[in-house]
Structure formats: structure tokens, C-alpha cells
Design a protein around this motif. Structure first.
Motif, PDB file in Angstrom:
ATOM      1  N   VAL A 106     -71.910  68.514  30.653  1.00 44.85           N
ATOM      2  CA  VAL A 106     -72.875  67.505  29.699  1.00 44.85           C
ATOM      3  C   VAL A 106     -73.152  67.943  28.554  1.00 44.85           C
ATOM      4  O   VAL A 106     -72.954  67.242  27.538  1.00 44.85           O
ATOM      5  CB  VAL A 106     -73.830  67.431  30.816  1.00 44.85           C
ATOM      6  CG1 VAL A 106     -74.898  66.502  29.892  1.00 44.85           C
ATOM      7  CG2 VAL A 106     -73.549  66.472  32.021  1.00 44.85           C
ATOM      8  N   LEU A 107     -73.506  69.350  28.376  1.00 40.99           N
ATOM      9  CA  LEU A 107     -73.815  69.927  27.132  1.00 40.99           C
ATOM     10  C   LEU A 107     -72.599  69.774  26.184  1.00 40.99           C
ATOM     11  O   LEU A 107     -72.799  69.506  24.853  1.00 40.99           O
ATOM     12  CB  LEU A 107     -74.202  71.348  27.206  1.00 40.99           C
ATOM     13  CG  LEU A 107     -74.613  72.236  25.979  1.00 40.99           C
ATOM     14  CD1 LEU A 107     -75.746  71.234  25.312  1.00 40.99           C
ATOM     15  CD2 LEU A 107     -74.933  73.547  26.165  1.00 40.99           C
ATOM     16  N   ILE A 108     -71.424  70.190  26.544  1.00 40.96           N
ATOM     17  CA  ILE A 108     -70.058  70.032  25.826  1.00 40.96           C
ATOM     18  C   ILE A 108     -69.778  68.455  25.216  1.00 40.96           C
ATOM     19  O   ILE A 108     -69.668  68.199  24.017  1.00 40.96           O
ATOM     20  CB  ILE A 108     -69.081  70.669  26.486  1.00 40.96           C
ATOM     21  CG1 ILE A 108     -69.244  72.148  26.787  1.00 40.96           C
ATOM     22  CG2 ILE A 108     -67.658  70.132  25.992  1.00 40.96           C
ATOM     23  CD1 ILE A 108     -67.790  72.776  27.549  1.00 40.96           C
ATOM     24  N   ILE A 109     -69.983  67.520  26.224  1.00 36.05           N
ATOM     25  CA  ILE A 109     -69.633  66.194  25.988  1.00 36.05           C
ATOM     26  C   ILE A 109     -70.810  65.839  24.854  1.00 36.05           C
ATOM     27  O   ILE A 109     -70.458  65.019  23.935  1.00 36.05           O
ATOM     28  CB  ILE A 109     -69.576  65.566  27.209  1.00 36.05           C
ATOM     29  CG1 ILE A 109     -68.430  65.830  28.043  1.00 36.05           C
ATOM     30  CG2 ILE A 109     -69.861  63.864  26.838  1.00 36.05           C
ATOM     31  CD1 ILE A 109     -68.396  65.016  29.325  1.00 36.05           C
ATOM     32  N   THR A 110     -71.991  66.258  25.106  1.00 39.69           N
ATOM     33  CA  THR A 110     -73.138  65.561  24.168  1.00 39.69           C
ATOM     34  C   THR A 110     -72.735  66.374  22.734  1.00 39.69           C
ATOM     35  O   THR A 110     -72.891  65.511  21.726  1.00 39.69           O
ATOM     36  CB  THR A 110     -74.539  65.829  24.637  1.00 39.69           C
ATOM     37  OG1 THR A 110     -74.537  65.411  26.084  1.00 39.69           O
ATOM     38  CG2 THR A 110     -75.673  65.498  23.919  1.00 39.69           C
ATOM     39  N   GLY A 154     -71.464  65.448  17.323  1.00 40.83           N
ATOM     40  CA  GLY A 154     -70.613  65.947  16.090  1.00 40.83           C
ATOM     41  C   GLY A 154     -69.922  64.841  15.401  1.00 40.83           C
ATOM     42  O   GLY A 154     -69.780  64.974  14.230  1.00 40.83           O
ATOM     43  N   ILE A 155     -69.085  63.977  16.077  1.00 38.15           N
ATOM     44  CA  ILE A 155     -68.364  62.981  15.739  1.00 38.15           C
ATOM     45  C   ILE A 155     -69.338  62.020  14.974  1.00 38.15           C
ATOM     46  O   ILE A 155     -68.850  61.759  13.757  1.00 38.15           O
ATOM     47  CB  ILE A 155     -67.575  62.306  16.763  1.00 38.15           C
ATOM     48  CG1 ILE A 155     -66.567  63.081  17.548  1.00 38.15           C
ATOM     49  CG2 ILE A 155     -66.909  60.897  16.215  1.00 38.15           C
ATOM     50  CD1 ILE A 155     -65.520  63.549  16.759  1.00 38.15           C
ATOM     51  N   ARG A 156     -70.413  61.794  15.452  1.00 40.11           N
ATOM     52  CA  ARG A 156     -71.030  60.613  14.815  1.00 40.11           C
ATOM     53  C   ARG A 156     -71.766  61.321  13.525  1.00 40.11           C
ATOM     54  O   ARG A 156     -71.726  60.512  12.507  1.00 40.11           O
ATOM     55  CB  ARG A 156     -72.315  60.324  15.773  1.00 40.11           C
ATOM     56  CG  ARG A 156     -71.918  59.323  16.688  1.00 40.11           C
ATOM     57  CD  ARG A 156     -72.772  58.852  17.590  1.00 40.11           C
ATOM     58  NE  ARG A 156     -72.795  57.897  18.721  1.00 40.11           N
ATOM     59  CZ  ARG A 156     -73.161  57.262  19.684  1.00 40.11           C
ATOM     60  NH1 ARG A 156     -74.420  57.462  19.385  1.00 40.11           N
ATOM     61  NH2 ARG A 156     -72.813  56.508  20.585  1.00 40.11           N
ATOM     62  N   LEU A 212     -71.662  61.696   7.794  1.00 38.74           N
ATOM     63  CA  LEU A 212     -71.982  62.554   6.523  1.00 38.74           C
ATOM     64  C   LEU A 212     -70.881  62.276   5.617  1.00 38.74           C
ATOM     65  O   LEU A 212     -70.808  62.277   4.349  1.00 38.74           O
ATOM     66  CB  LEU A 212     -71.697  63.839   6.844  1.00 38.74           C
ATOM     67  CG  LEU A 212     -73.176  64.524   7.358  1.00 38.74           C
ATOM     68  CD1 LEU A 212     -73.275  66.130   7.954  1.00 38.74           C
ATOM     69  CD2 LEU A 212     -74.323  64.418   6.565  1.00 38.74           C
ATOM     70  N   ALA A 213     -69.618  62.022   6.232  1.00 36.73           N
ATOM     71  CA  ALA A 213     -68.430  61.607   5.282  1.00 36.73           C
ATOM     72  C   ALA A 213     -68.564  60.429   4.653  1.00 36.73           C
ATOM     73  O   ALA A 213     -68.113  60.413   3.521  1.00 36.73           O
ATOM     74  CB  ALA A 213     -66.969  61.537   6.330  1.00 36.73           C
ATOM     75  N   LEU A 214     -69.012  59.379   5.387  1.00 39.67           N
ATOM     76  CA  LEU A 214     -69.457  57.990   4.496  1.00 39.67           C
ATOM     77  C   LEU A 214     -70.386  58.492   3.441  1.00 39.67           C
ATOM     78  O   LEU A 214     -70.401  57.764   2.230  1.00 39.67           O
ATOM     79  CB  LEU A 214     -69.956  57.140   5.503  1.00 39.67           C
ATOM     80  CG  LEU A 214     -68.851  56.538   6.294  1.00 39.67           C
ATOM     81  CD1 LEU A 214     -69.586  55.570   7.619  1.00 39.67           C
ATOM     82  CD2 LEU A 214     -67.674  55.866   5.748  1.00 39.67           C
ATOM     83  N   ASP A 215     -71.800  59.208   3.852  1.00 33.31           N
ATOM     84  CA  ASP A 215     -72.511  59.433   2.712  1.00 33.31           C
ATOM     85  C   ASP A 215     -71.821  60.141   1.648  1.00 33.31           C
ATOM     86  O   ASP A 215     -72.117  59.872   0.346  1.00 33.31           O
ATOM     87  CB  ASP A 215     -73.779  60.231   3.539  1.00 33.31           C
ATOM     88  CG  ASP A 215     -74.487  59.419   4.231  1.00 33.31           C
ATOM     89  OD1 ASP A 215     -74.401  58.150   4.174  1.00 33.31           O
ATOM     90  OD2 ASP A 215     -75.155  59.952   5.106  1.00 33.31           O
ATOM     91  N   ALA A 216     -71.003  61.029   1.961  1.00 36.07           N
ATOM     92  CA  ALA A 216     -70.358  61.830   0.743  1.00 36.07           C
ATOM     93  C   ALA A 216     -69.462  60.965  -0.148  1.00 36.07           C
ATOM     94  O   ALA A 216     -69.312  61.247  -1.492  1.00 36.07           O
ATOM     95  CB  ALA A 216     -69.674  62.948   1.356  1.00 36.07           C
TER      96      ALA A 216
END
Length: 196
Positions: free
Chosen positions: A24-28, A33-35, A40-44
């Protein structure tokens, strides 16, 4: 010196709970991280969340369809119906024109039998009515061939109409033609016959 060795034994339930927690920790972590990476990519790149909602990627077909729909929205129901009928009429007349003027119409042997006597042909079918023979020959005409329809009187059976392809001086020429047109004769019954 005394060694202090303690062996810790876990039960199955405890191991399953620990493994479930780790999964559960890995999936979360991965999902967050993806979100976060996307944001961050859109903001940059200077893209705001309002811009993301406003932009919809559409294929050219979808864009063309929307343009047609917006044009049709201005028309009344009667005008839409008239436009649809005109388009259908034009398409239908185009299709009918293709079939009404065949490039190589089936030919019946109007030539005297004496000019064809002794020649060979590849017979594809035999029918007891001219209409059936023409219908069968049309399938070959559409594919670009020039079928021959020949009327033959058979004792006890009446007139029959034979559909064949080509006039050849010898059986060997006919066989060579069959080999060169293998795709045509692959699923088609045929026989080499002499015209008398």
C-alpha cells in the motif's frame, strides 16, 4: 562473555500485515509521485490548471464533424432534410453511373461460329437462361475481364448459355493463361473446351 541472542519469530498474520502495508505504501507513493510530477511539469512550463481544463485534444475528423454540426445548426429542419436528400441523391447517382457504364461489357458471340471454330476457351459456367449467364459474367467484367457468353443447344435440355474467358489457338495457351491468372481461377470451377 555472554552472547545475547534472541530469535524473534513472527506469525503468518503479522508477516501478511507487514507485506500489505509495504505494498500500500509503494502504490500510494507511486501515485502521489506521478500526480506531483505532472503538476510540477505543468507549472514549470507555465501551464495553469484552467488551461488544462480548456484544452481538449481532438482529431481532425472530430474537428471537421464539429464544423459540419455548427453549420447544420444554423439550418432549419426542412433545409437539413433537403441537404441530406441532395447528398444521398448525388452519391446514389454516382454509384449507379459506375454500374450502368461498364468498361468491358460482357460480349455474346455474335461473330460467326466459323471464325471461332477450332479455337479453345476456358469455360467458367453454364446457365439455362441468358439473365443468369449475364449476372455471372458481370462478376468478371467488374474485375476487368471480358467474358464471352455463348449459346449452345443441347439435345434434350434445350438452349444453354456458357460463360467463358478468352480465345486460344491451343490448349497449351489456355493453360498458360490459367497459370498467369492463378488468383482468378483458384476458387473457380473451369474447364478448357474447344469451340465447334
Amino acid at each position: 562473555m555472554e552472547e545475547n541472542n534472541k530469535v524473534i519469530i513472527f506469525e503468518k498474520k503479522e508477516i501478511i500485515i507487514v507485506l500489505t502495508f509495504v505494498v500500500v505504501l509503494i502504490i500510494t507513493s507511486f501515485t502521489l509521485g506521478i500526480r506531483l510530477g505532472k503538476k510540477l511539469a505543468l507549472d514549470a512550463s507555465g501551464v495553469k490548471s484552467e488551461d488544462v481544463k480548456a484544452v481538449e485534444l481532438k482529431s481532425t475528423v472530430e474537428e471537421d464533424a464539429e464544423a459540419v454540426v455548427s453549420e447544420d445548426a444554423k439550418l432549419t429542419d426542412e433545409e437539413k432534410l433537403k441537404k441530406l436528400m441532395d447528398e444521398s441523391k448525388n452519391r446514389l447517382s454516382d454509384e449507379l453511373e459506375k454500374f450502368s457504364t461498364p468498361q468491358n461489357p460482357p460480349t455474346t458471340t455474335a461473330a460467326p461460329q466459323s471464325t471461332m471454330a477450332g479455337k479453345f476457351t476456358i469455360q467458367l459456367g453454364s446457365y439455362n437462361t441468358m439473365e443468369e449467364a449475364k449476372q455471372f459474367a458481370e462478376g468478371f467484367t467488374v474485375r476487368g475481364y471480358s467474358p464471352i457468353i455463348n449459346e449452345v443447344k443441347i439435345e434434350g435440355k434445350g438452349n444453354w448459355y456458357r460463360v467463358s474467358l478468352g480465345l486460344f489457338d491451343s490448349v497449351e495457351e489456355a493453360k498458360t493463361y490459367i497459370k498467369s491468372e492463378q488468383s482468378l481461377f483458384a476458387g473457380q470451377d473451369h474447364i478448357i473446351t474447344e469451340i465447334k
